[in-house]
Design an enzyme around this catalytic site. Structure first.
Site, PDB file in Angstrom:
ATOM      1  N   ASP A  70      33.054  17.889  39.571  1.00 40.66           N
ATOM      2  CA  ASP A  70      31.660  18.292  39.413  1.00 40.66           C
ATOM      3  C   ASP A  70      31.099  17.785  38.082  1.00 40.66           C
ATOM      4  OD1 ASP A  70      29.281  19.635  39.587  1.00 40.66           O
ATOM      5  OD2 ASP A  70      30.148  21.613  39.923  1.00 40.66           O
TER       6      ASP A  70
ATOM      7  N   ASP B 153      22.650  22.756  44.894  1.00 45.56           N
ATOM      8  CA  ASP B 153      23.421  23.866  45.462  1.00 45.56           C
ATOM      9  C   ASP B 153      22.666  24.570  46.589  1.00 45.56           C
ATOM     10  OD1 ASP B 153      25.057  23.212  43.410  1.00 45.56           O
ATOM     11  OD2 ASP B 153      25.268  25.239  42.628  1.00 45.56           O
TER      12      ASP B 153
HETATM   13  C1  GAL Z   1      28.030  23.742  40.640  1.00 44.85           C
HETATM   14  C2  GAL Z   1      28.442  23.233  41.996  1.00 44.85           C
HETATM   15  C3  GAL Z   1      28.869  24.426  42.792  1.00 44.85           C
HETATM   16  C4  GAL Z   1      30.031  25.082  42.086  1.00 44.85           C
HETATM   17  C5  GAL Z   1      29.662  25.425  40.641  1.00 44.85           C
HETATM   18  C6  GAL Z   1      30.842  25.902  39.849  1.00 44.85           C
HETATM   19  O1  GAL Z   1      27.597  22.703  39.901  1.00 44.85           O
HETATM   20  O2  GAL Z   1      27.389  22.549  42.601  1.00 44.85           O
HETATM   21  O3  GAL Z   1      29.216  24.038  44.098  1.00 44.85           O
HETATM   22  O4  GAL Z   1      31.121  24.219  42.122  1.00 44.85           O
HETATM   23  O5  GAL Z   1      29.108  24.330  39.986  1.00 44.85           O
HETATM   24  O6  GAL Z   1      30.522  26.217  38.530  1.00 44.85           O
END
Ligand code: GAL
Length: 795
Positions: free
Chosen positions: A547, A611
């Site tokens: 990520d 998200d």
């Molecule tokens: C976001 C991601 C989510 C989750 C989250 C964890 O950026 O899109 O799916 O992984 O971080 O902190």
């Protein structure tokens, strides 16, 4: 963090405890009373106009059919703080002071993140300031006069709020408690006599925000200051399960609760409406009484309903203030038939692995236990456990191996042709599994992962589900002196957990970021990529979600295409050094049109969006916009429109039933399957209700997602109120989704001539698993609001 599509969130809630001292409701109208009491949910403290909860201070209610929505009217006693904000990038302790001269600051719109307003890709500190007058007339008009609430919409990620120079609240914060550091709705409550408030004078609200990555700042649509109303402390908790009665009727218990010592008295009206005709098919009213620690429970039973969703409306009217709270939900209905007791082999027709690496595949099969498994044509180096259906070993030679699986029980025998492709590409069909994020957020732990794995084995792996993926929140605060990463105390034995998952024939996934920190503020892999890949290999990890997050601090402000690719190339190279097949899932929200280069950089999937949330707006906006990326899906490389929001979700300690209606959930699973999306269940697996389980175990629907051709559906028709999506299938057939995007029932005709479906005469409704009769070349279907009819056409 990111939140590209929608702005509503569940409210933070306090656990109510309906099991103790509930005011009793011996509900009388009709049928059985379910004796099961559900725990959970809680007191809703935040306003959110189209969200999960909202205060109502009025007598006239404009009812909008949003499945789980509270409604208010126009006379709320408060002031809007939507306009007039000013903004500066950076940080200074002087900016909290009311005396500070902010005349030169830029104006900013608080409905949109700062990225969209001249600060592209800016992560870090930013301050918002607003000058406003708070008239004491709002206090005079209010029923309760003791507190005000400041609603700030969504804050991304962490904030400190100053009113006239005094700190009145904060959430998260850099170097603060990372467990609470999270984007989301923000509200602060203050006593009306707090000296920080200057009634009838100019006030200055100054908000210091720290953004960890992705979108940042204030956004959303709930910016106002209100007197706290009686309803601000009330929750209509509908998060219990529906129970299916023997006659296929439904029963359920809901709770009215409060954290306040005020004794709430009034009426609860319960209404069942047929959404097709808008006729009320049942209505009843009960007296209610509840106060802190003594919720009111209401149990109802509905007799057998046809296979579709009805609208339930719960309206609470408080007798003294006449304040009203309304909540709606749809009744669940199951379409997937019970699997036969005879053996059936499910899952994909093909599986890829690399030569020389450990191989693990569980043959998904349903049928009355015990089942015995056998296979012919397995390549050298593999062995099948005839009792569990788990294939393990290592294959040295590249090649396509034609295998026949056989599963037998005392009711029969079933075979299936299967291809094992030993080569360079893995993940030939989209991943099917679970990920901890949408359920637990940063509160994931070993126990929750084990429950997910056990539930997958008991209820889902027979249908092909197999990944158990930890998202953010497993990492220790610091690396060892050697630089090695370790799990935090919530995961006492990561290798042990992975071994357990493997022993069930399932696979284990993990999460990291190419930046120094993950989006949740935990350690990322920056400058430790080789070391982390090795650690994952040693633990036996099979899947890595990677990520972007704080990599925004490393990459230049406007990354070039090469700079977008770089962190993924670096980790790809590290993973290539490990003798394991590790699925590589890019998470960078579609930046740089990742679908154009994700495969070349070695991604098995890449997030194509921000998200997801459990709202129609979020799910449908994401799902129906997977257009530009569609042509790039191929075996081994898929677009990822984000994880599923069905079942009990919550991103933390408190889960709630998905706010998607039952029809919207059918749409979600159908659309994601047509899109060849990775299907990662995002709910608390320990609390799978019958509806959700039924939704996730339809083998004909899953087969569309897992189709070996690996194509993504294309939007074939888009009208104002409906859409048709078509996916080409390996066997020459077509999977077709007819989606009603309106909020009314529609009769839709699919013209096979117009949609390039000429000659496809066999039409199978895959949810119900039965053939439909077409009228000449046309298929006419009635589709529920926000619902779908998903069919497979063959010649
Ligand atoms: C976001 C991601 C989510 C989750 C989250 C964890 O950026 O899109 O799916 O992984 O971080 O902190």
């Amino acid at each position: 963090m990111k939140n590209l599509f929608s702005v509503t969130h569940p409210c933070p809630s306090h656990e109510g405890n309906p099991e103790h001292g509930a005011f009793n409701n011996n509900h009388k109208s009709g049928g059985l009373c379910a004796s099961r009491l559900e725990r959970g949910g809680g007191v809703c403290l935040t306003n959110s106009p189209f969200g999960w909860c909202y205060r109502a201070t009025i007598k006239i209610v404009v009812l909008m059919f949003l499945v789980v929505a509270f409604v208010t009217g126009a006379t709320a006693q408060g002031v809007s703080i939507e306009h007039g904000w000013q903004f500066a990038k950076g940080d200074s302790s002087q900016w909290s002071s009311p005396a500070y001269n902010d005349l030169n600051w830029k104006q900013i719109d608080v409905s949109k993140p700062w990225e969209e307003q001249g600060y592209p890709q800016y992560d870090g500190f930013g301050w918002y300031r607003l000058h406003f007058v708070l008239p004491s007339s709002i206090k005079e008009k209010a029923f309760l006069k003791d507190s005000i609430r400041i609603n700030l919409g969504v804050v991304d990620d962490n904030d400190e709020v100053y009113l006239n120079g005094k700190l009145i609240g904060k959430y998260g914060g850099r170097g603060g408690d990372i467990k609470t550091s999270q984007y989301g709705p923000r509200s602060y409550t203050l006593a009306a006599n707090n000296p920080a408030i200057l009634w009838d004078k100019e006030n200055v609200l100054a908000i210091r925000i720290f953004d960890t990555g992705g979108d940042g700042g204030l956004y959303g649509n709930n910016h106002n200051i209100n007197m706290l109303s009686l309803m601000d402390n009330v929750t209509i908790n509908t998060d219990g399960d529906f129970y299916f009665e023997e006659n296929e009727g439904l029963s359920k218990t809901i709770f009215l609760s409060t954290g306040s010592n005020y004794v709430y008295k009034g009426k609860l009206t319960f209404k069942v409406t047929d959404p097709e005709t808008n006729t009320v098919v049942r209505e009843g009213t009960n007296d209610v009484l509840f106060t802190a620690g003594k919720p009111f429970n209401y149990t109802f039973t509905i007799d057998k309903l046809p296979k579709r969703s009805y609208r339930l409306t719960y309206t609470f009217t408080e007798e003294k203030s006449h304040d009203m709270m309304v909540k709606n939900e749809g009744t669940p209905y199951v379409l997937t038939p019970y699997p036969s007791a005879k053996p059936r082999i499910n899952g994909p027709d093909v599986y890829g692995a690399r030569p020389g690496n450990p191989f693990l595949y569980l043959i998904p099969a349903t049928g009355k236990q015990p089942l015995t498994y056998s296979a012919t044509g397995l390549p050298d180096g593999l062995k099948l456990d005839s009792k569990t259906g788990i294939i393990t070993g290592t294959v040295a030679q590249k090649g396509d191996y034609a295998v026949i699986f056989t599963v037998h029980n005392r009711l029969g025998t079933k075979t299936k042709k299967f291809t094992i492709k030993i080569g360079d590409v893995i993940g030939l069909t989209p991943a099917l599994g679970w990920n901890s994020w949408n359920a637990f957020g940063l509160t994931v732990n070993d126990q929750k992962a084990r429950v997910a794995a056990k539930t997958m084995t008991d209820k889902l792996s027979a249908h092909g589900w197999n990944y158990v993926n930890l998202d953010d929140g497993w990492e220790a605060a610091q690396r060892l002196a050697s630089g090695e990463i370790t799990p935090n105390q919530k995961f006492p034995d990561m290798k042990g957990l992975t071994d357990y998952v493997h022993s069930l024939g399932l696979k284990m996934g993990i999460y990291s970021s190419p930046g120094p920190r993950t989006c949740g503020g935990y350690l990322g892999s920056w400058q430790h990529e080789d070391q982390d890949a090795k650690t994952y290999g040693d633990w036996g990890i099979d899947y890595l979600k990677y990520d972007w997050c704080s990599y925004g601090e490393i990459a230049p402000a406007h990354p070039s295409l090469d700079e977008f690719k770089k962190p993924y190339q670096v980790m790809r190279a590290s993973l290539n050094k490990i003798p394991r097949d590790i699925m590589f899932s890019f998470c960078q929200y579609g930046m740089g049109d990742v679908w154009k280069w994700g495969a070349e950089v070695g991604g098995n999937s890449w997030r194509s969006t921000g998200d997801i949330e459990d709202t129609w707006q979020s799910m449908s906006t994401i799902g129906f916009n997977q257009i530009a990326d569609g042509p790039y899906a191929q075996p081994g490389h898929f677009n990822d429109p984000d994880m599923l929001v069905v079942g009990k979700v919550g991103w933390g300690d408190n889960q709630h039933n998905s706010r998607l209606s039952p029809d919207e959930q059918y749409t979600h699973i159908s659309l994601w399957s047509l899109l060849s999306a990775p299907l990662l269940i995002g709910c608390d697996m320990g609390k799978l209700d019958r509806f959700t389980l039924n939704l996730l175990t339809n083998d004909e629907v899953i087969a569309i997602d897992q189709d070996a051709l690996g194509k993504e559906a294309r939007q074939s028709l888009k009208k104002e109120n409906y859409q048709v999506w078509i996916k080409d299938l390996e066997d020459g057939g077509k999977a077709v989704g007819v989606f009603n995007t309106s909020d009314k029932y529609q009769t839709i005709t699919l013209k096979t001539s117009e949609d390039g479906l000429k000659g496809y005469t066999k039409i199978r409704d895959v949810w119900q698993q039965k053939y439909l009769i077409a009228d000449g070349n046309n298929l006419t279907v009635k589709v529920a609001p926000h619902g779908v009819v998903l069919v497979k056409l063959s010649k």
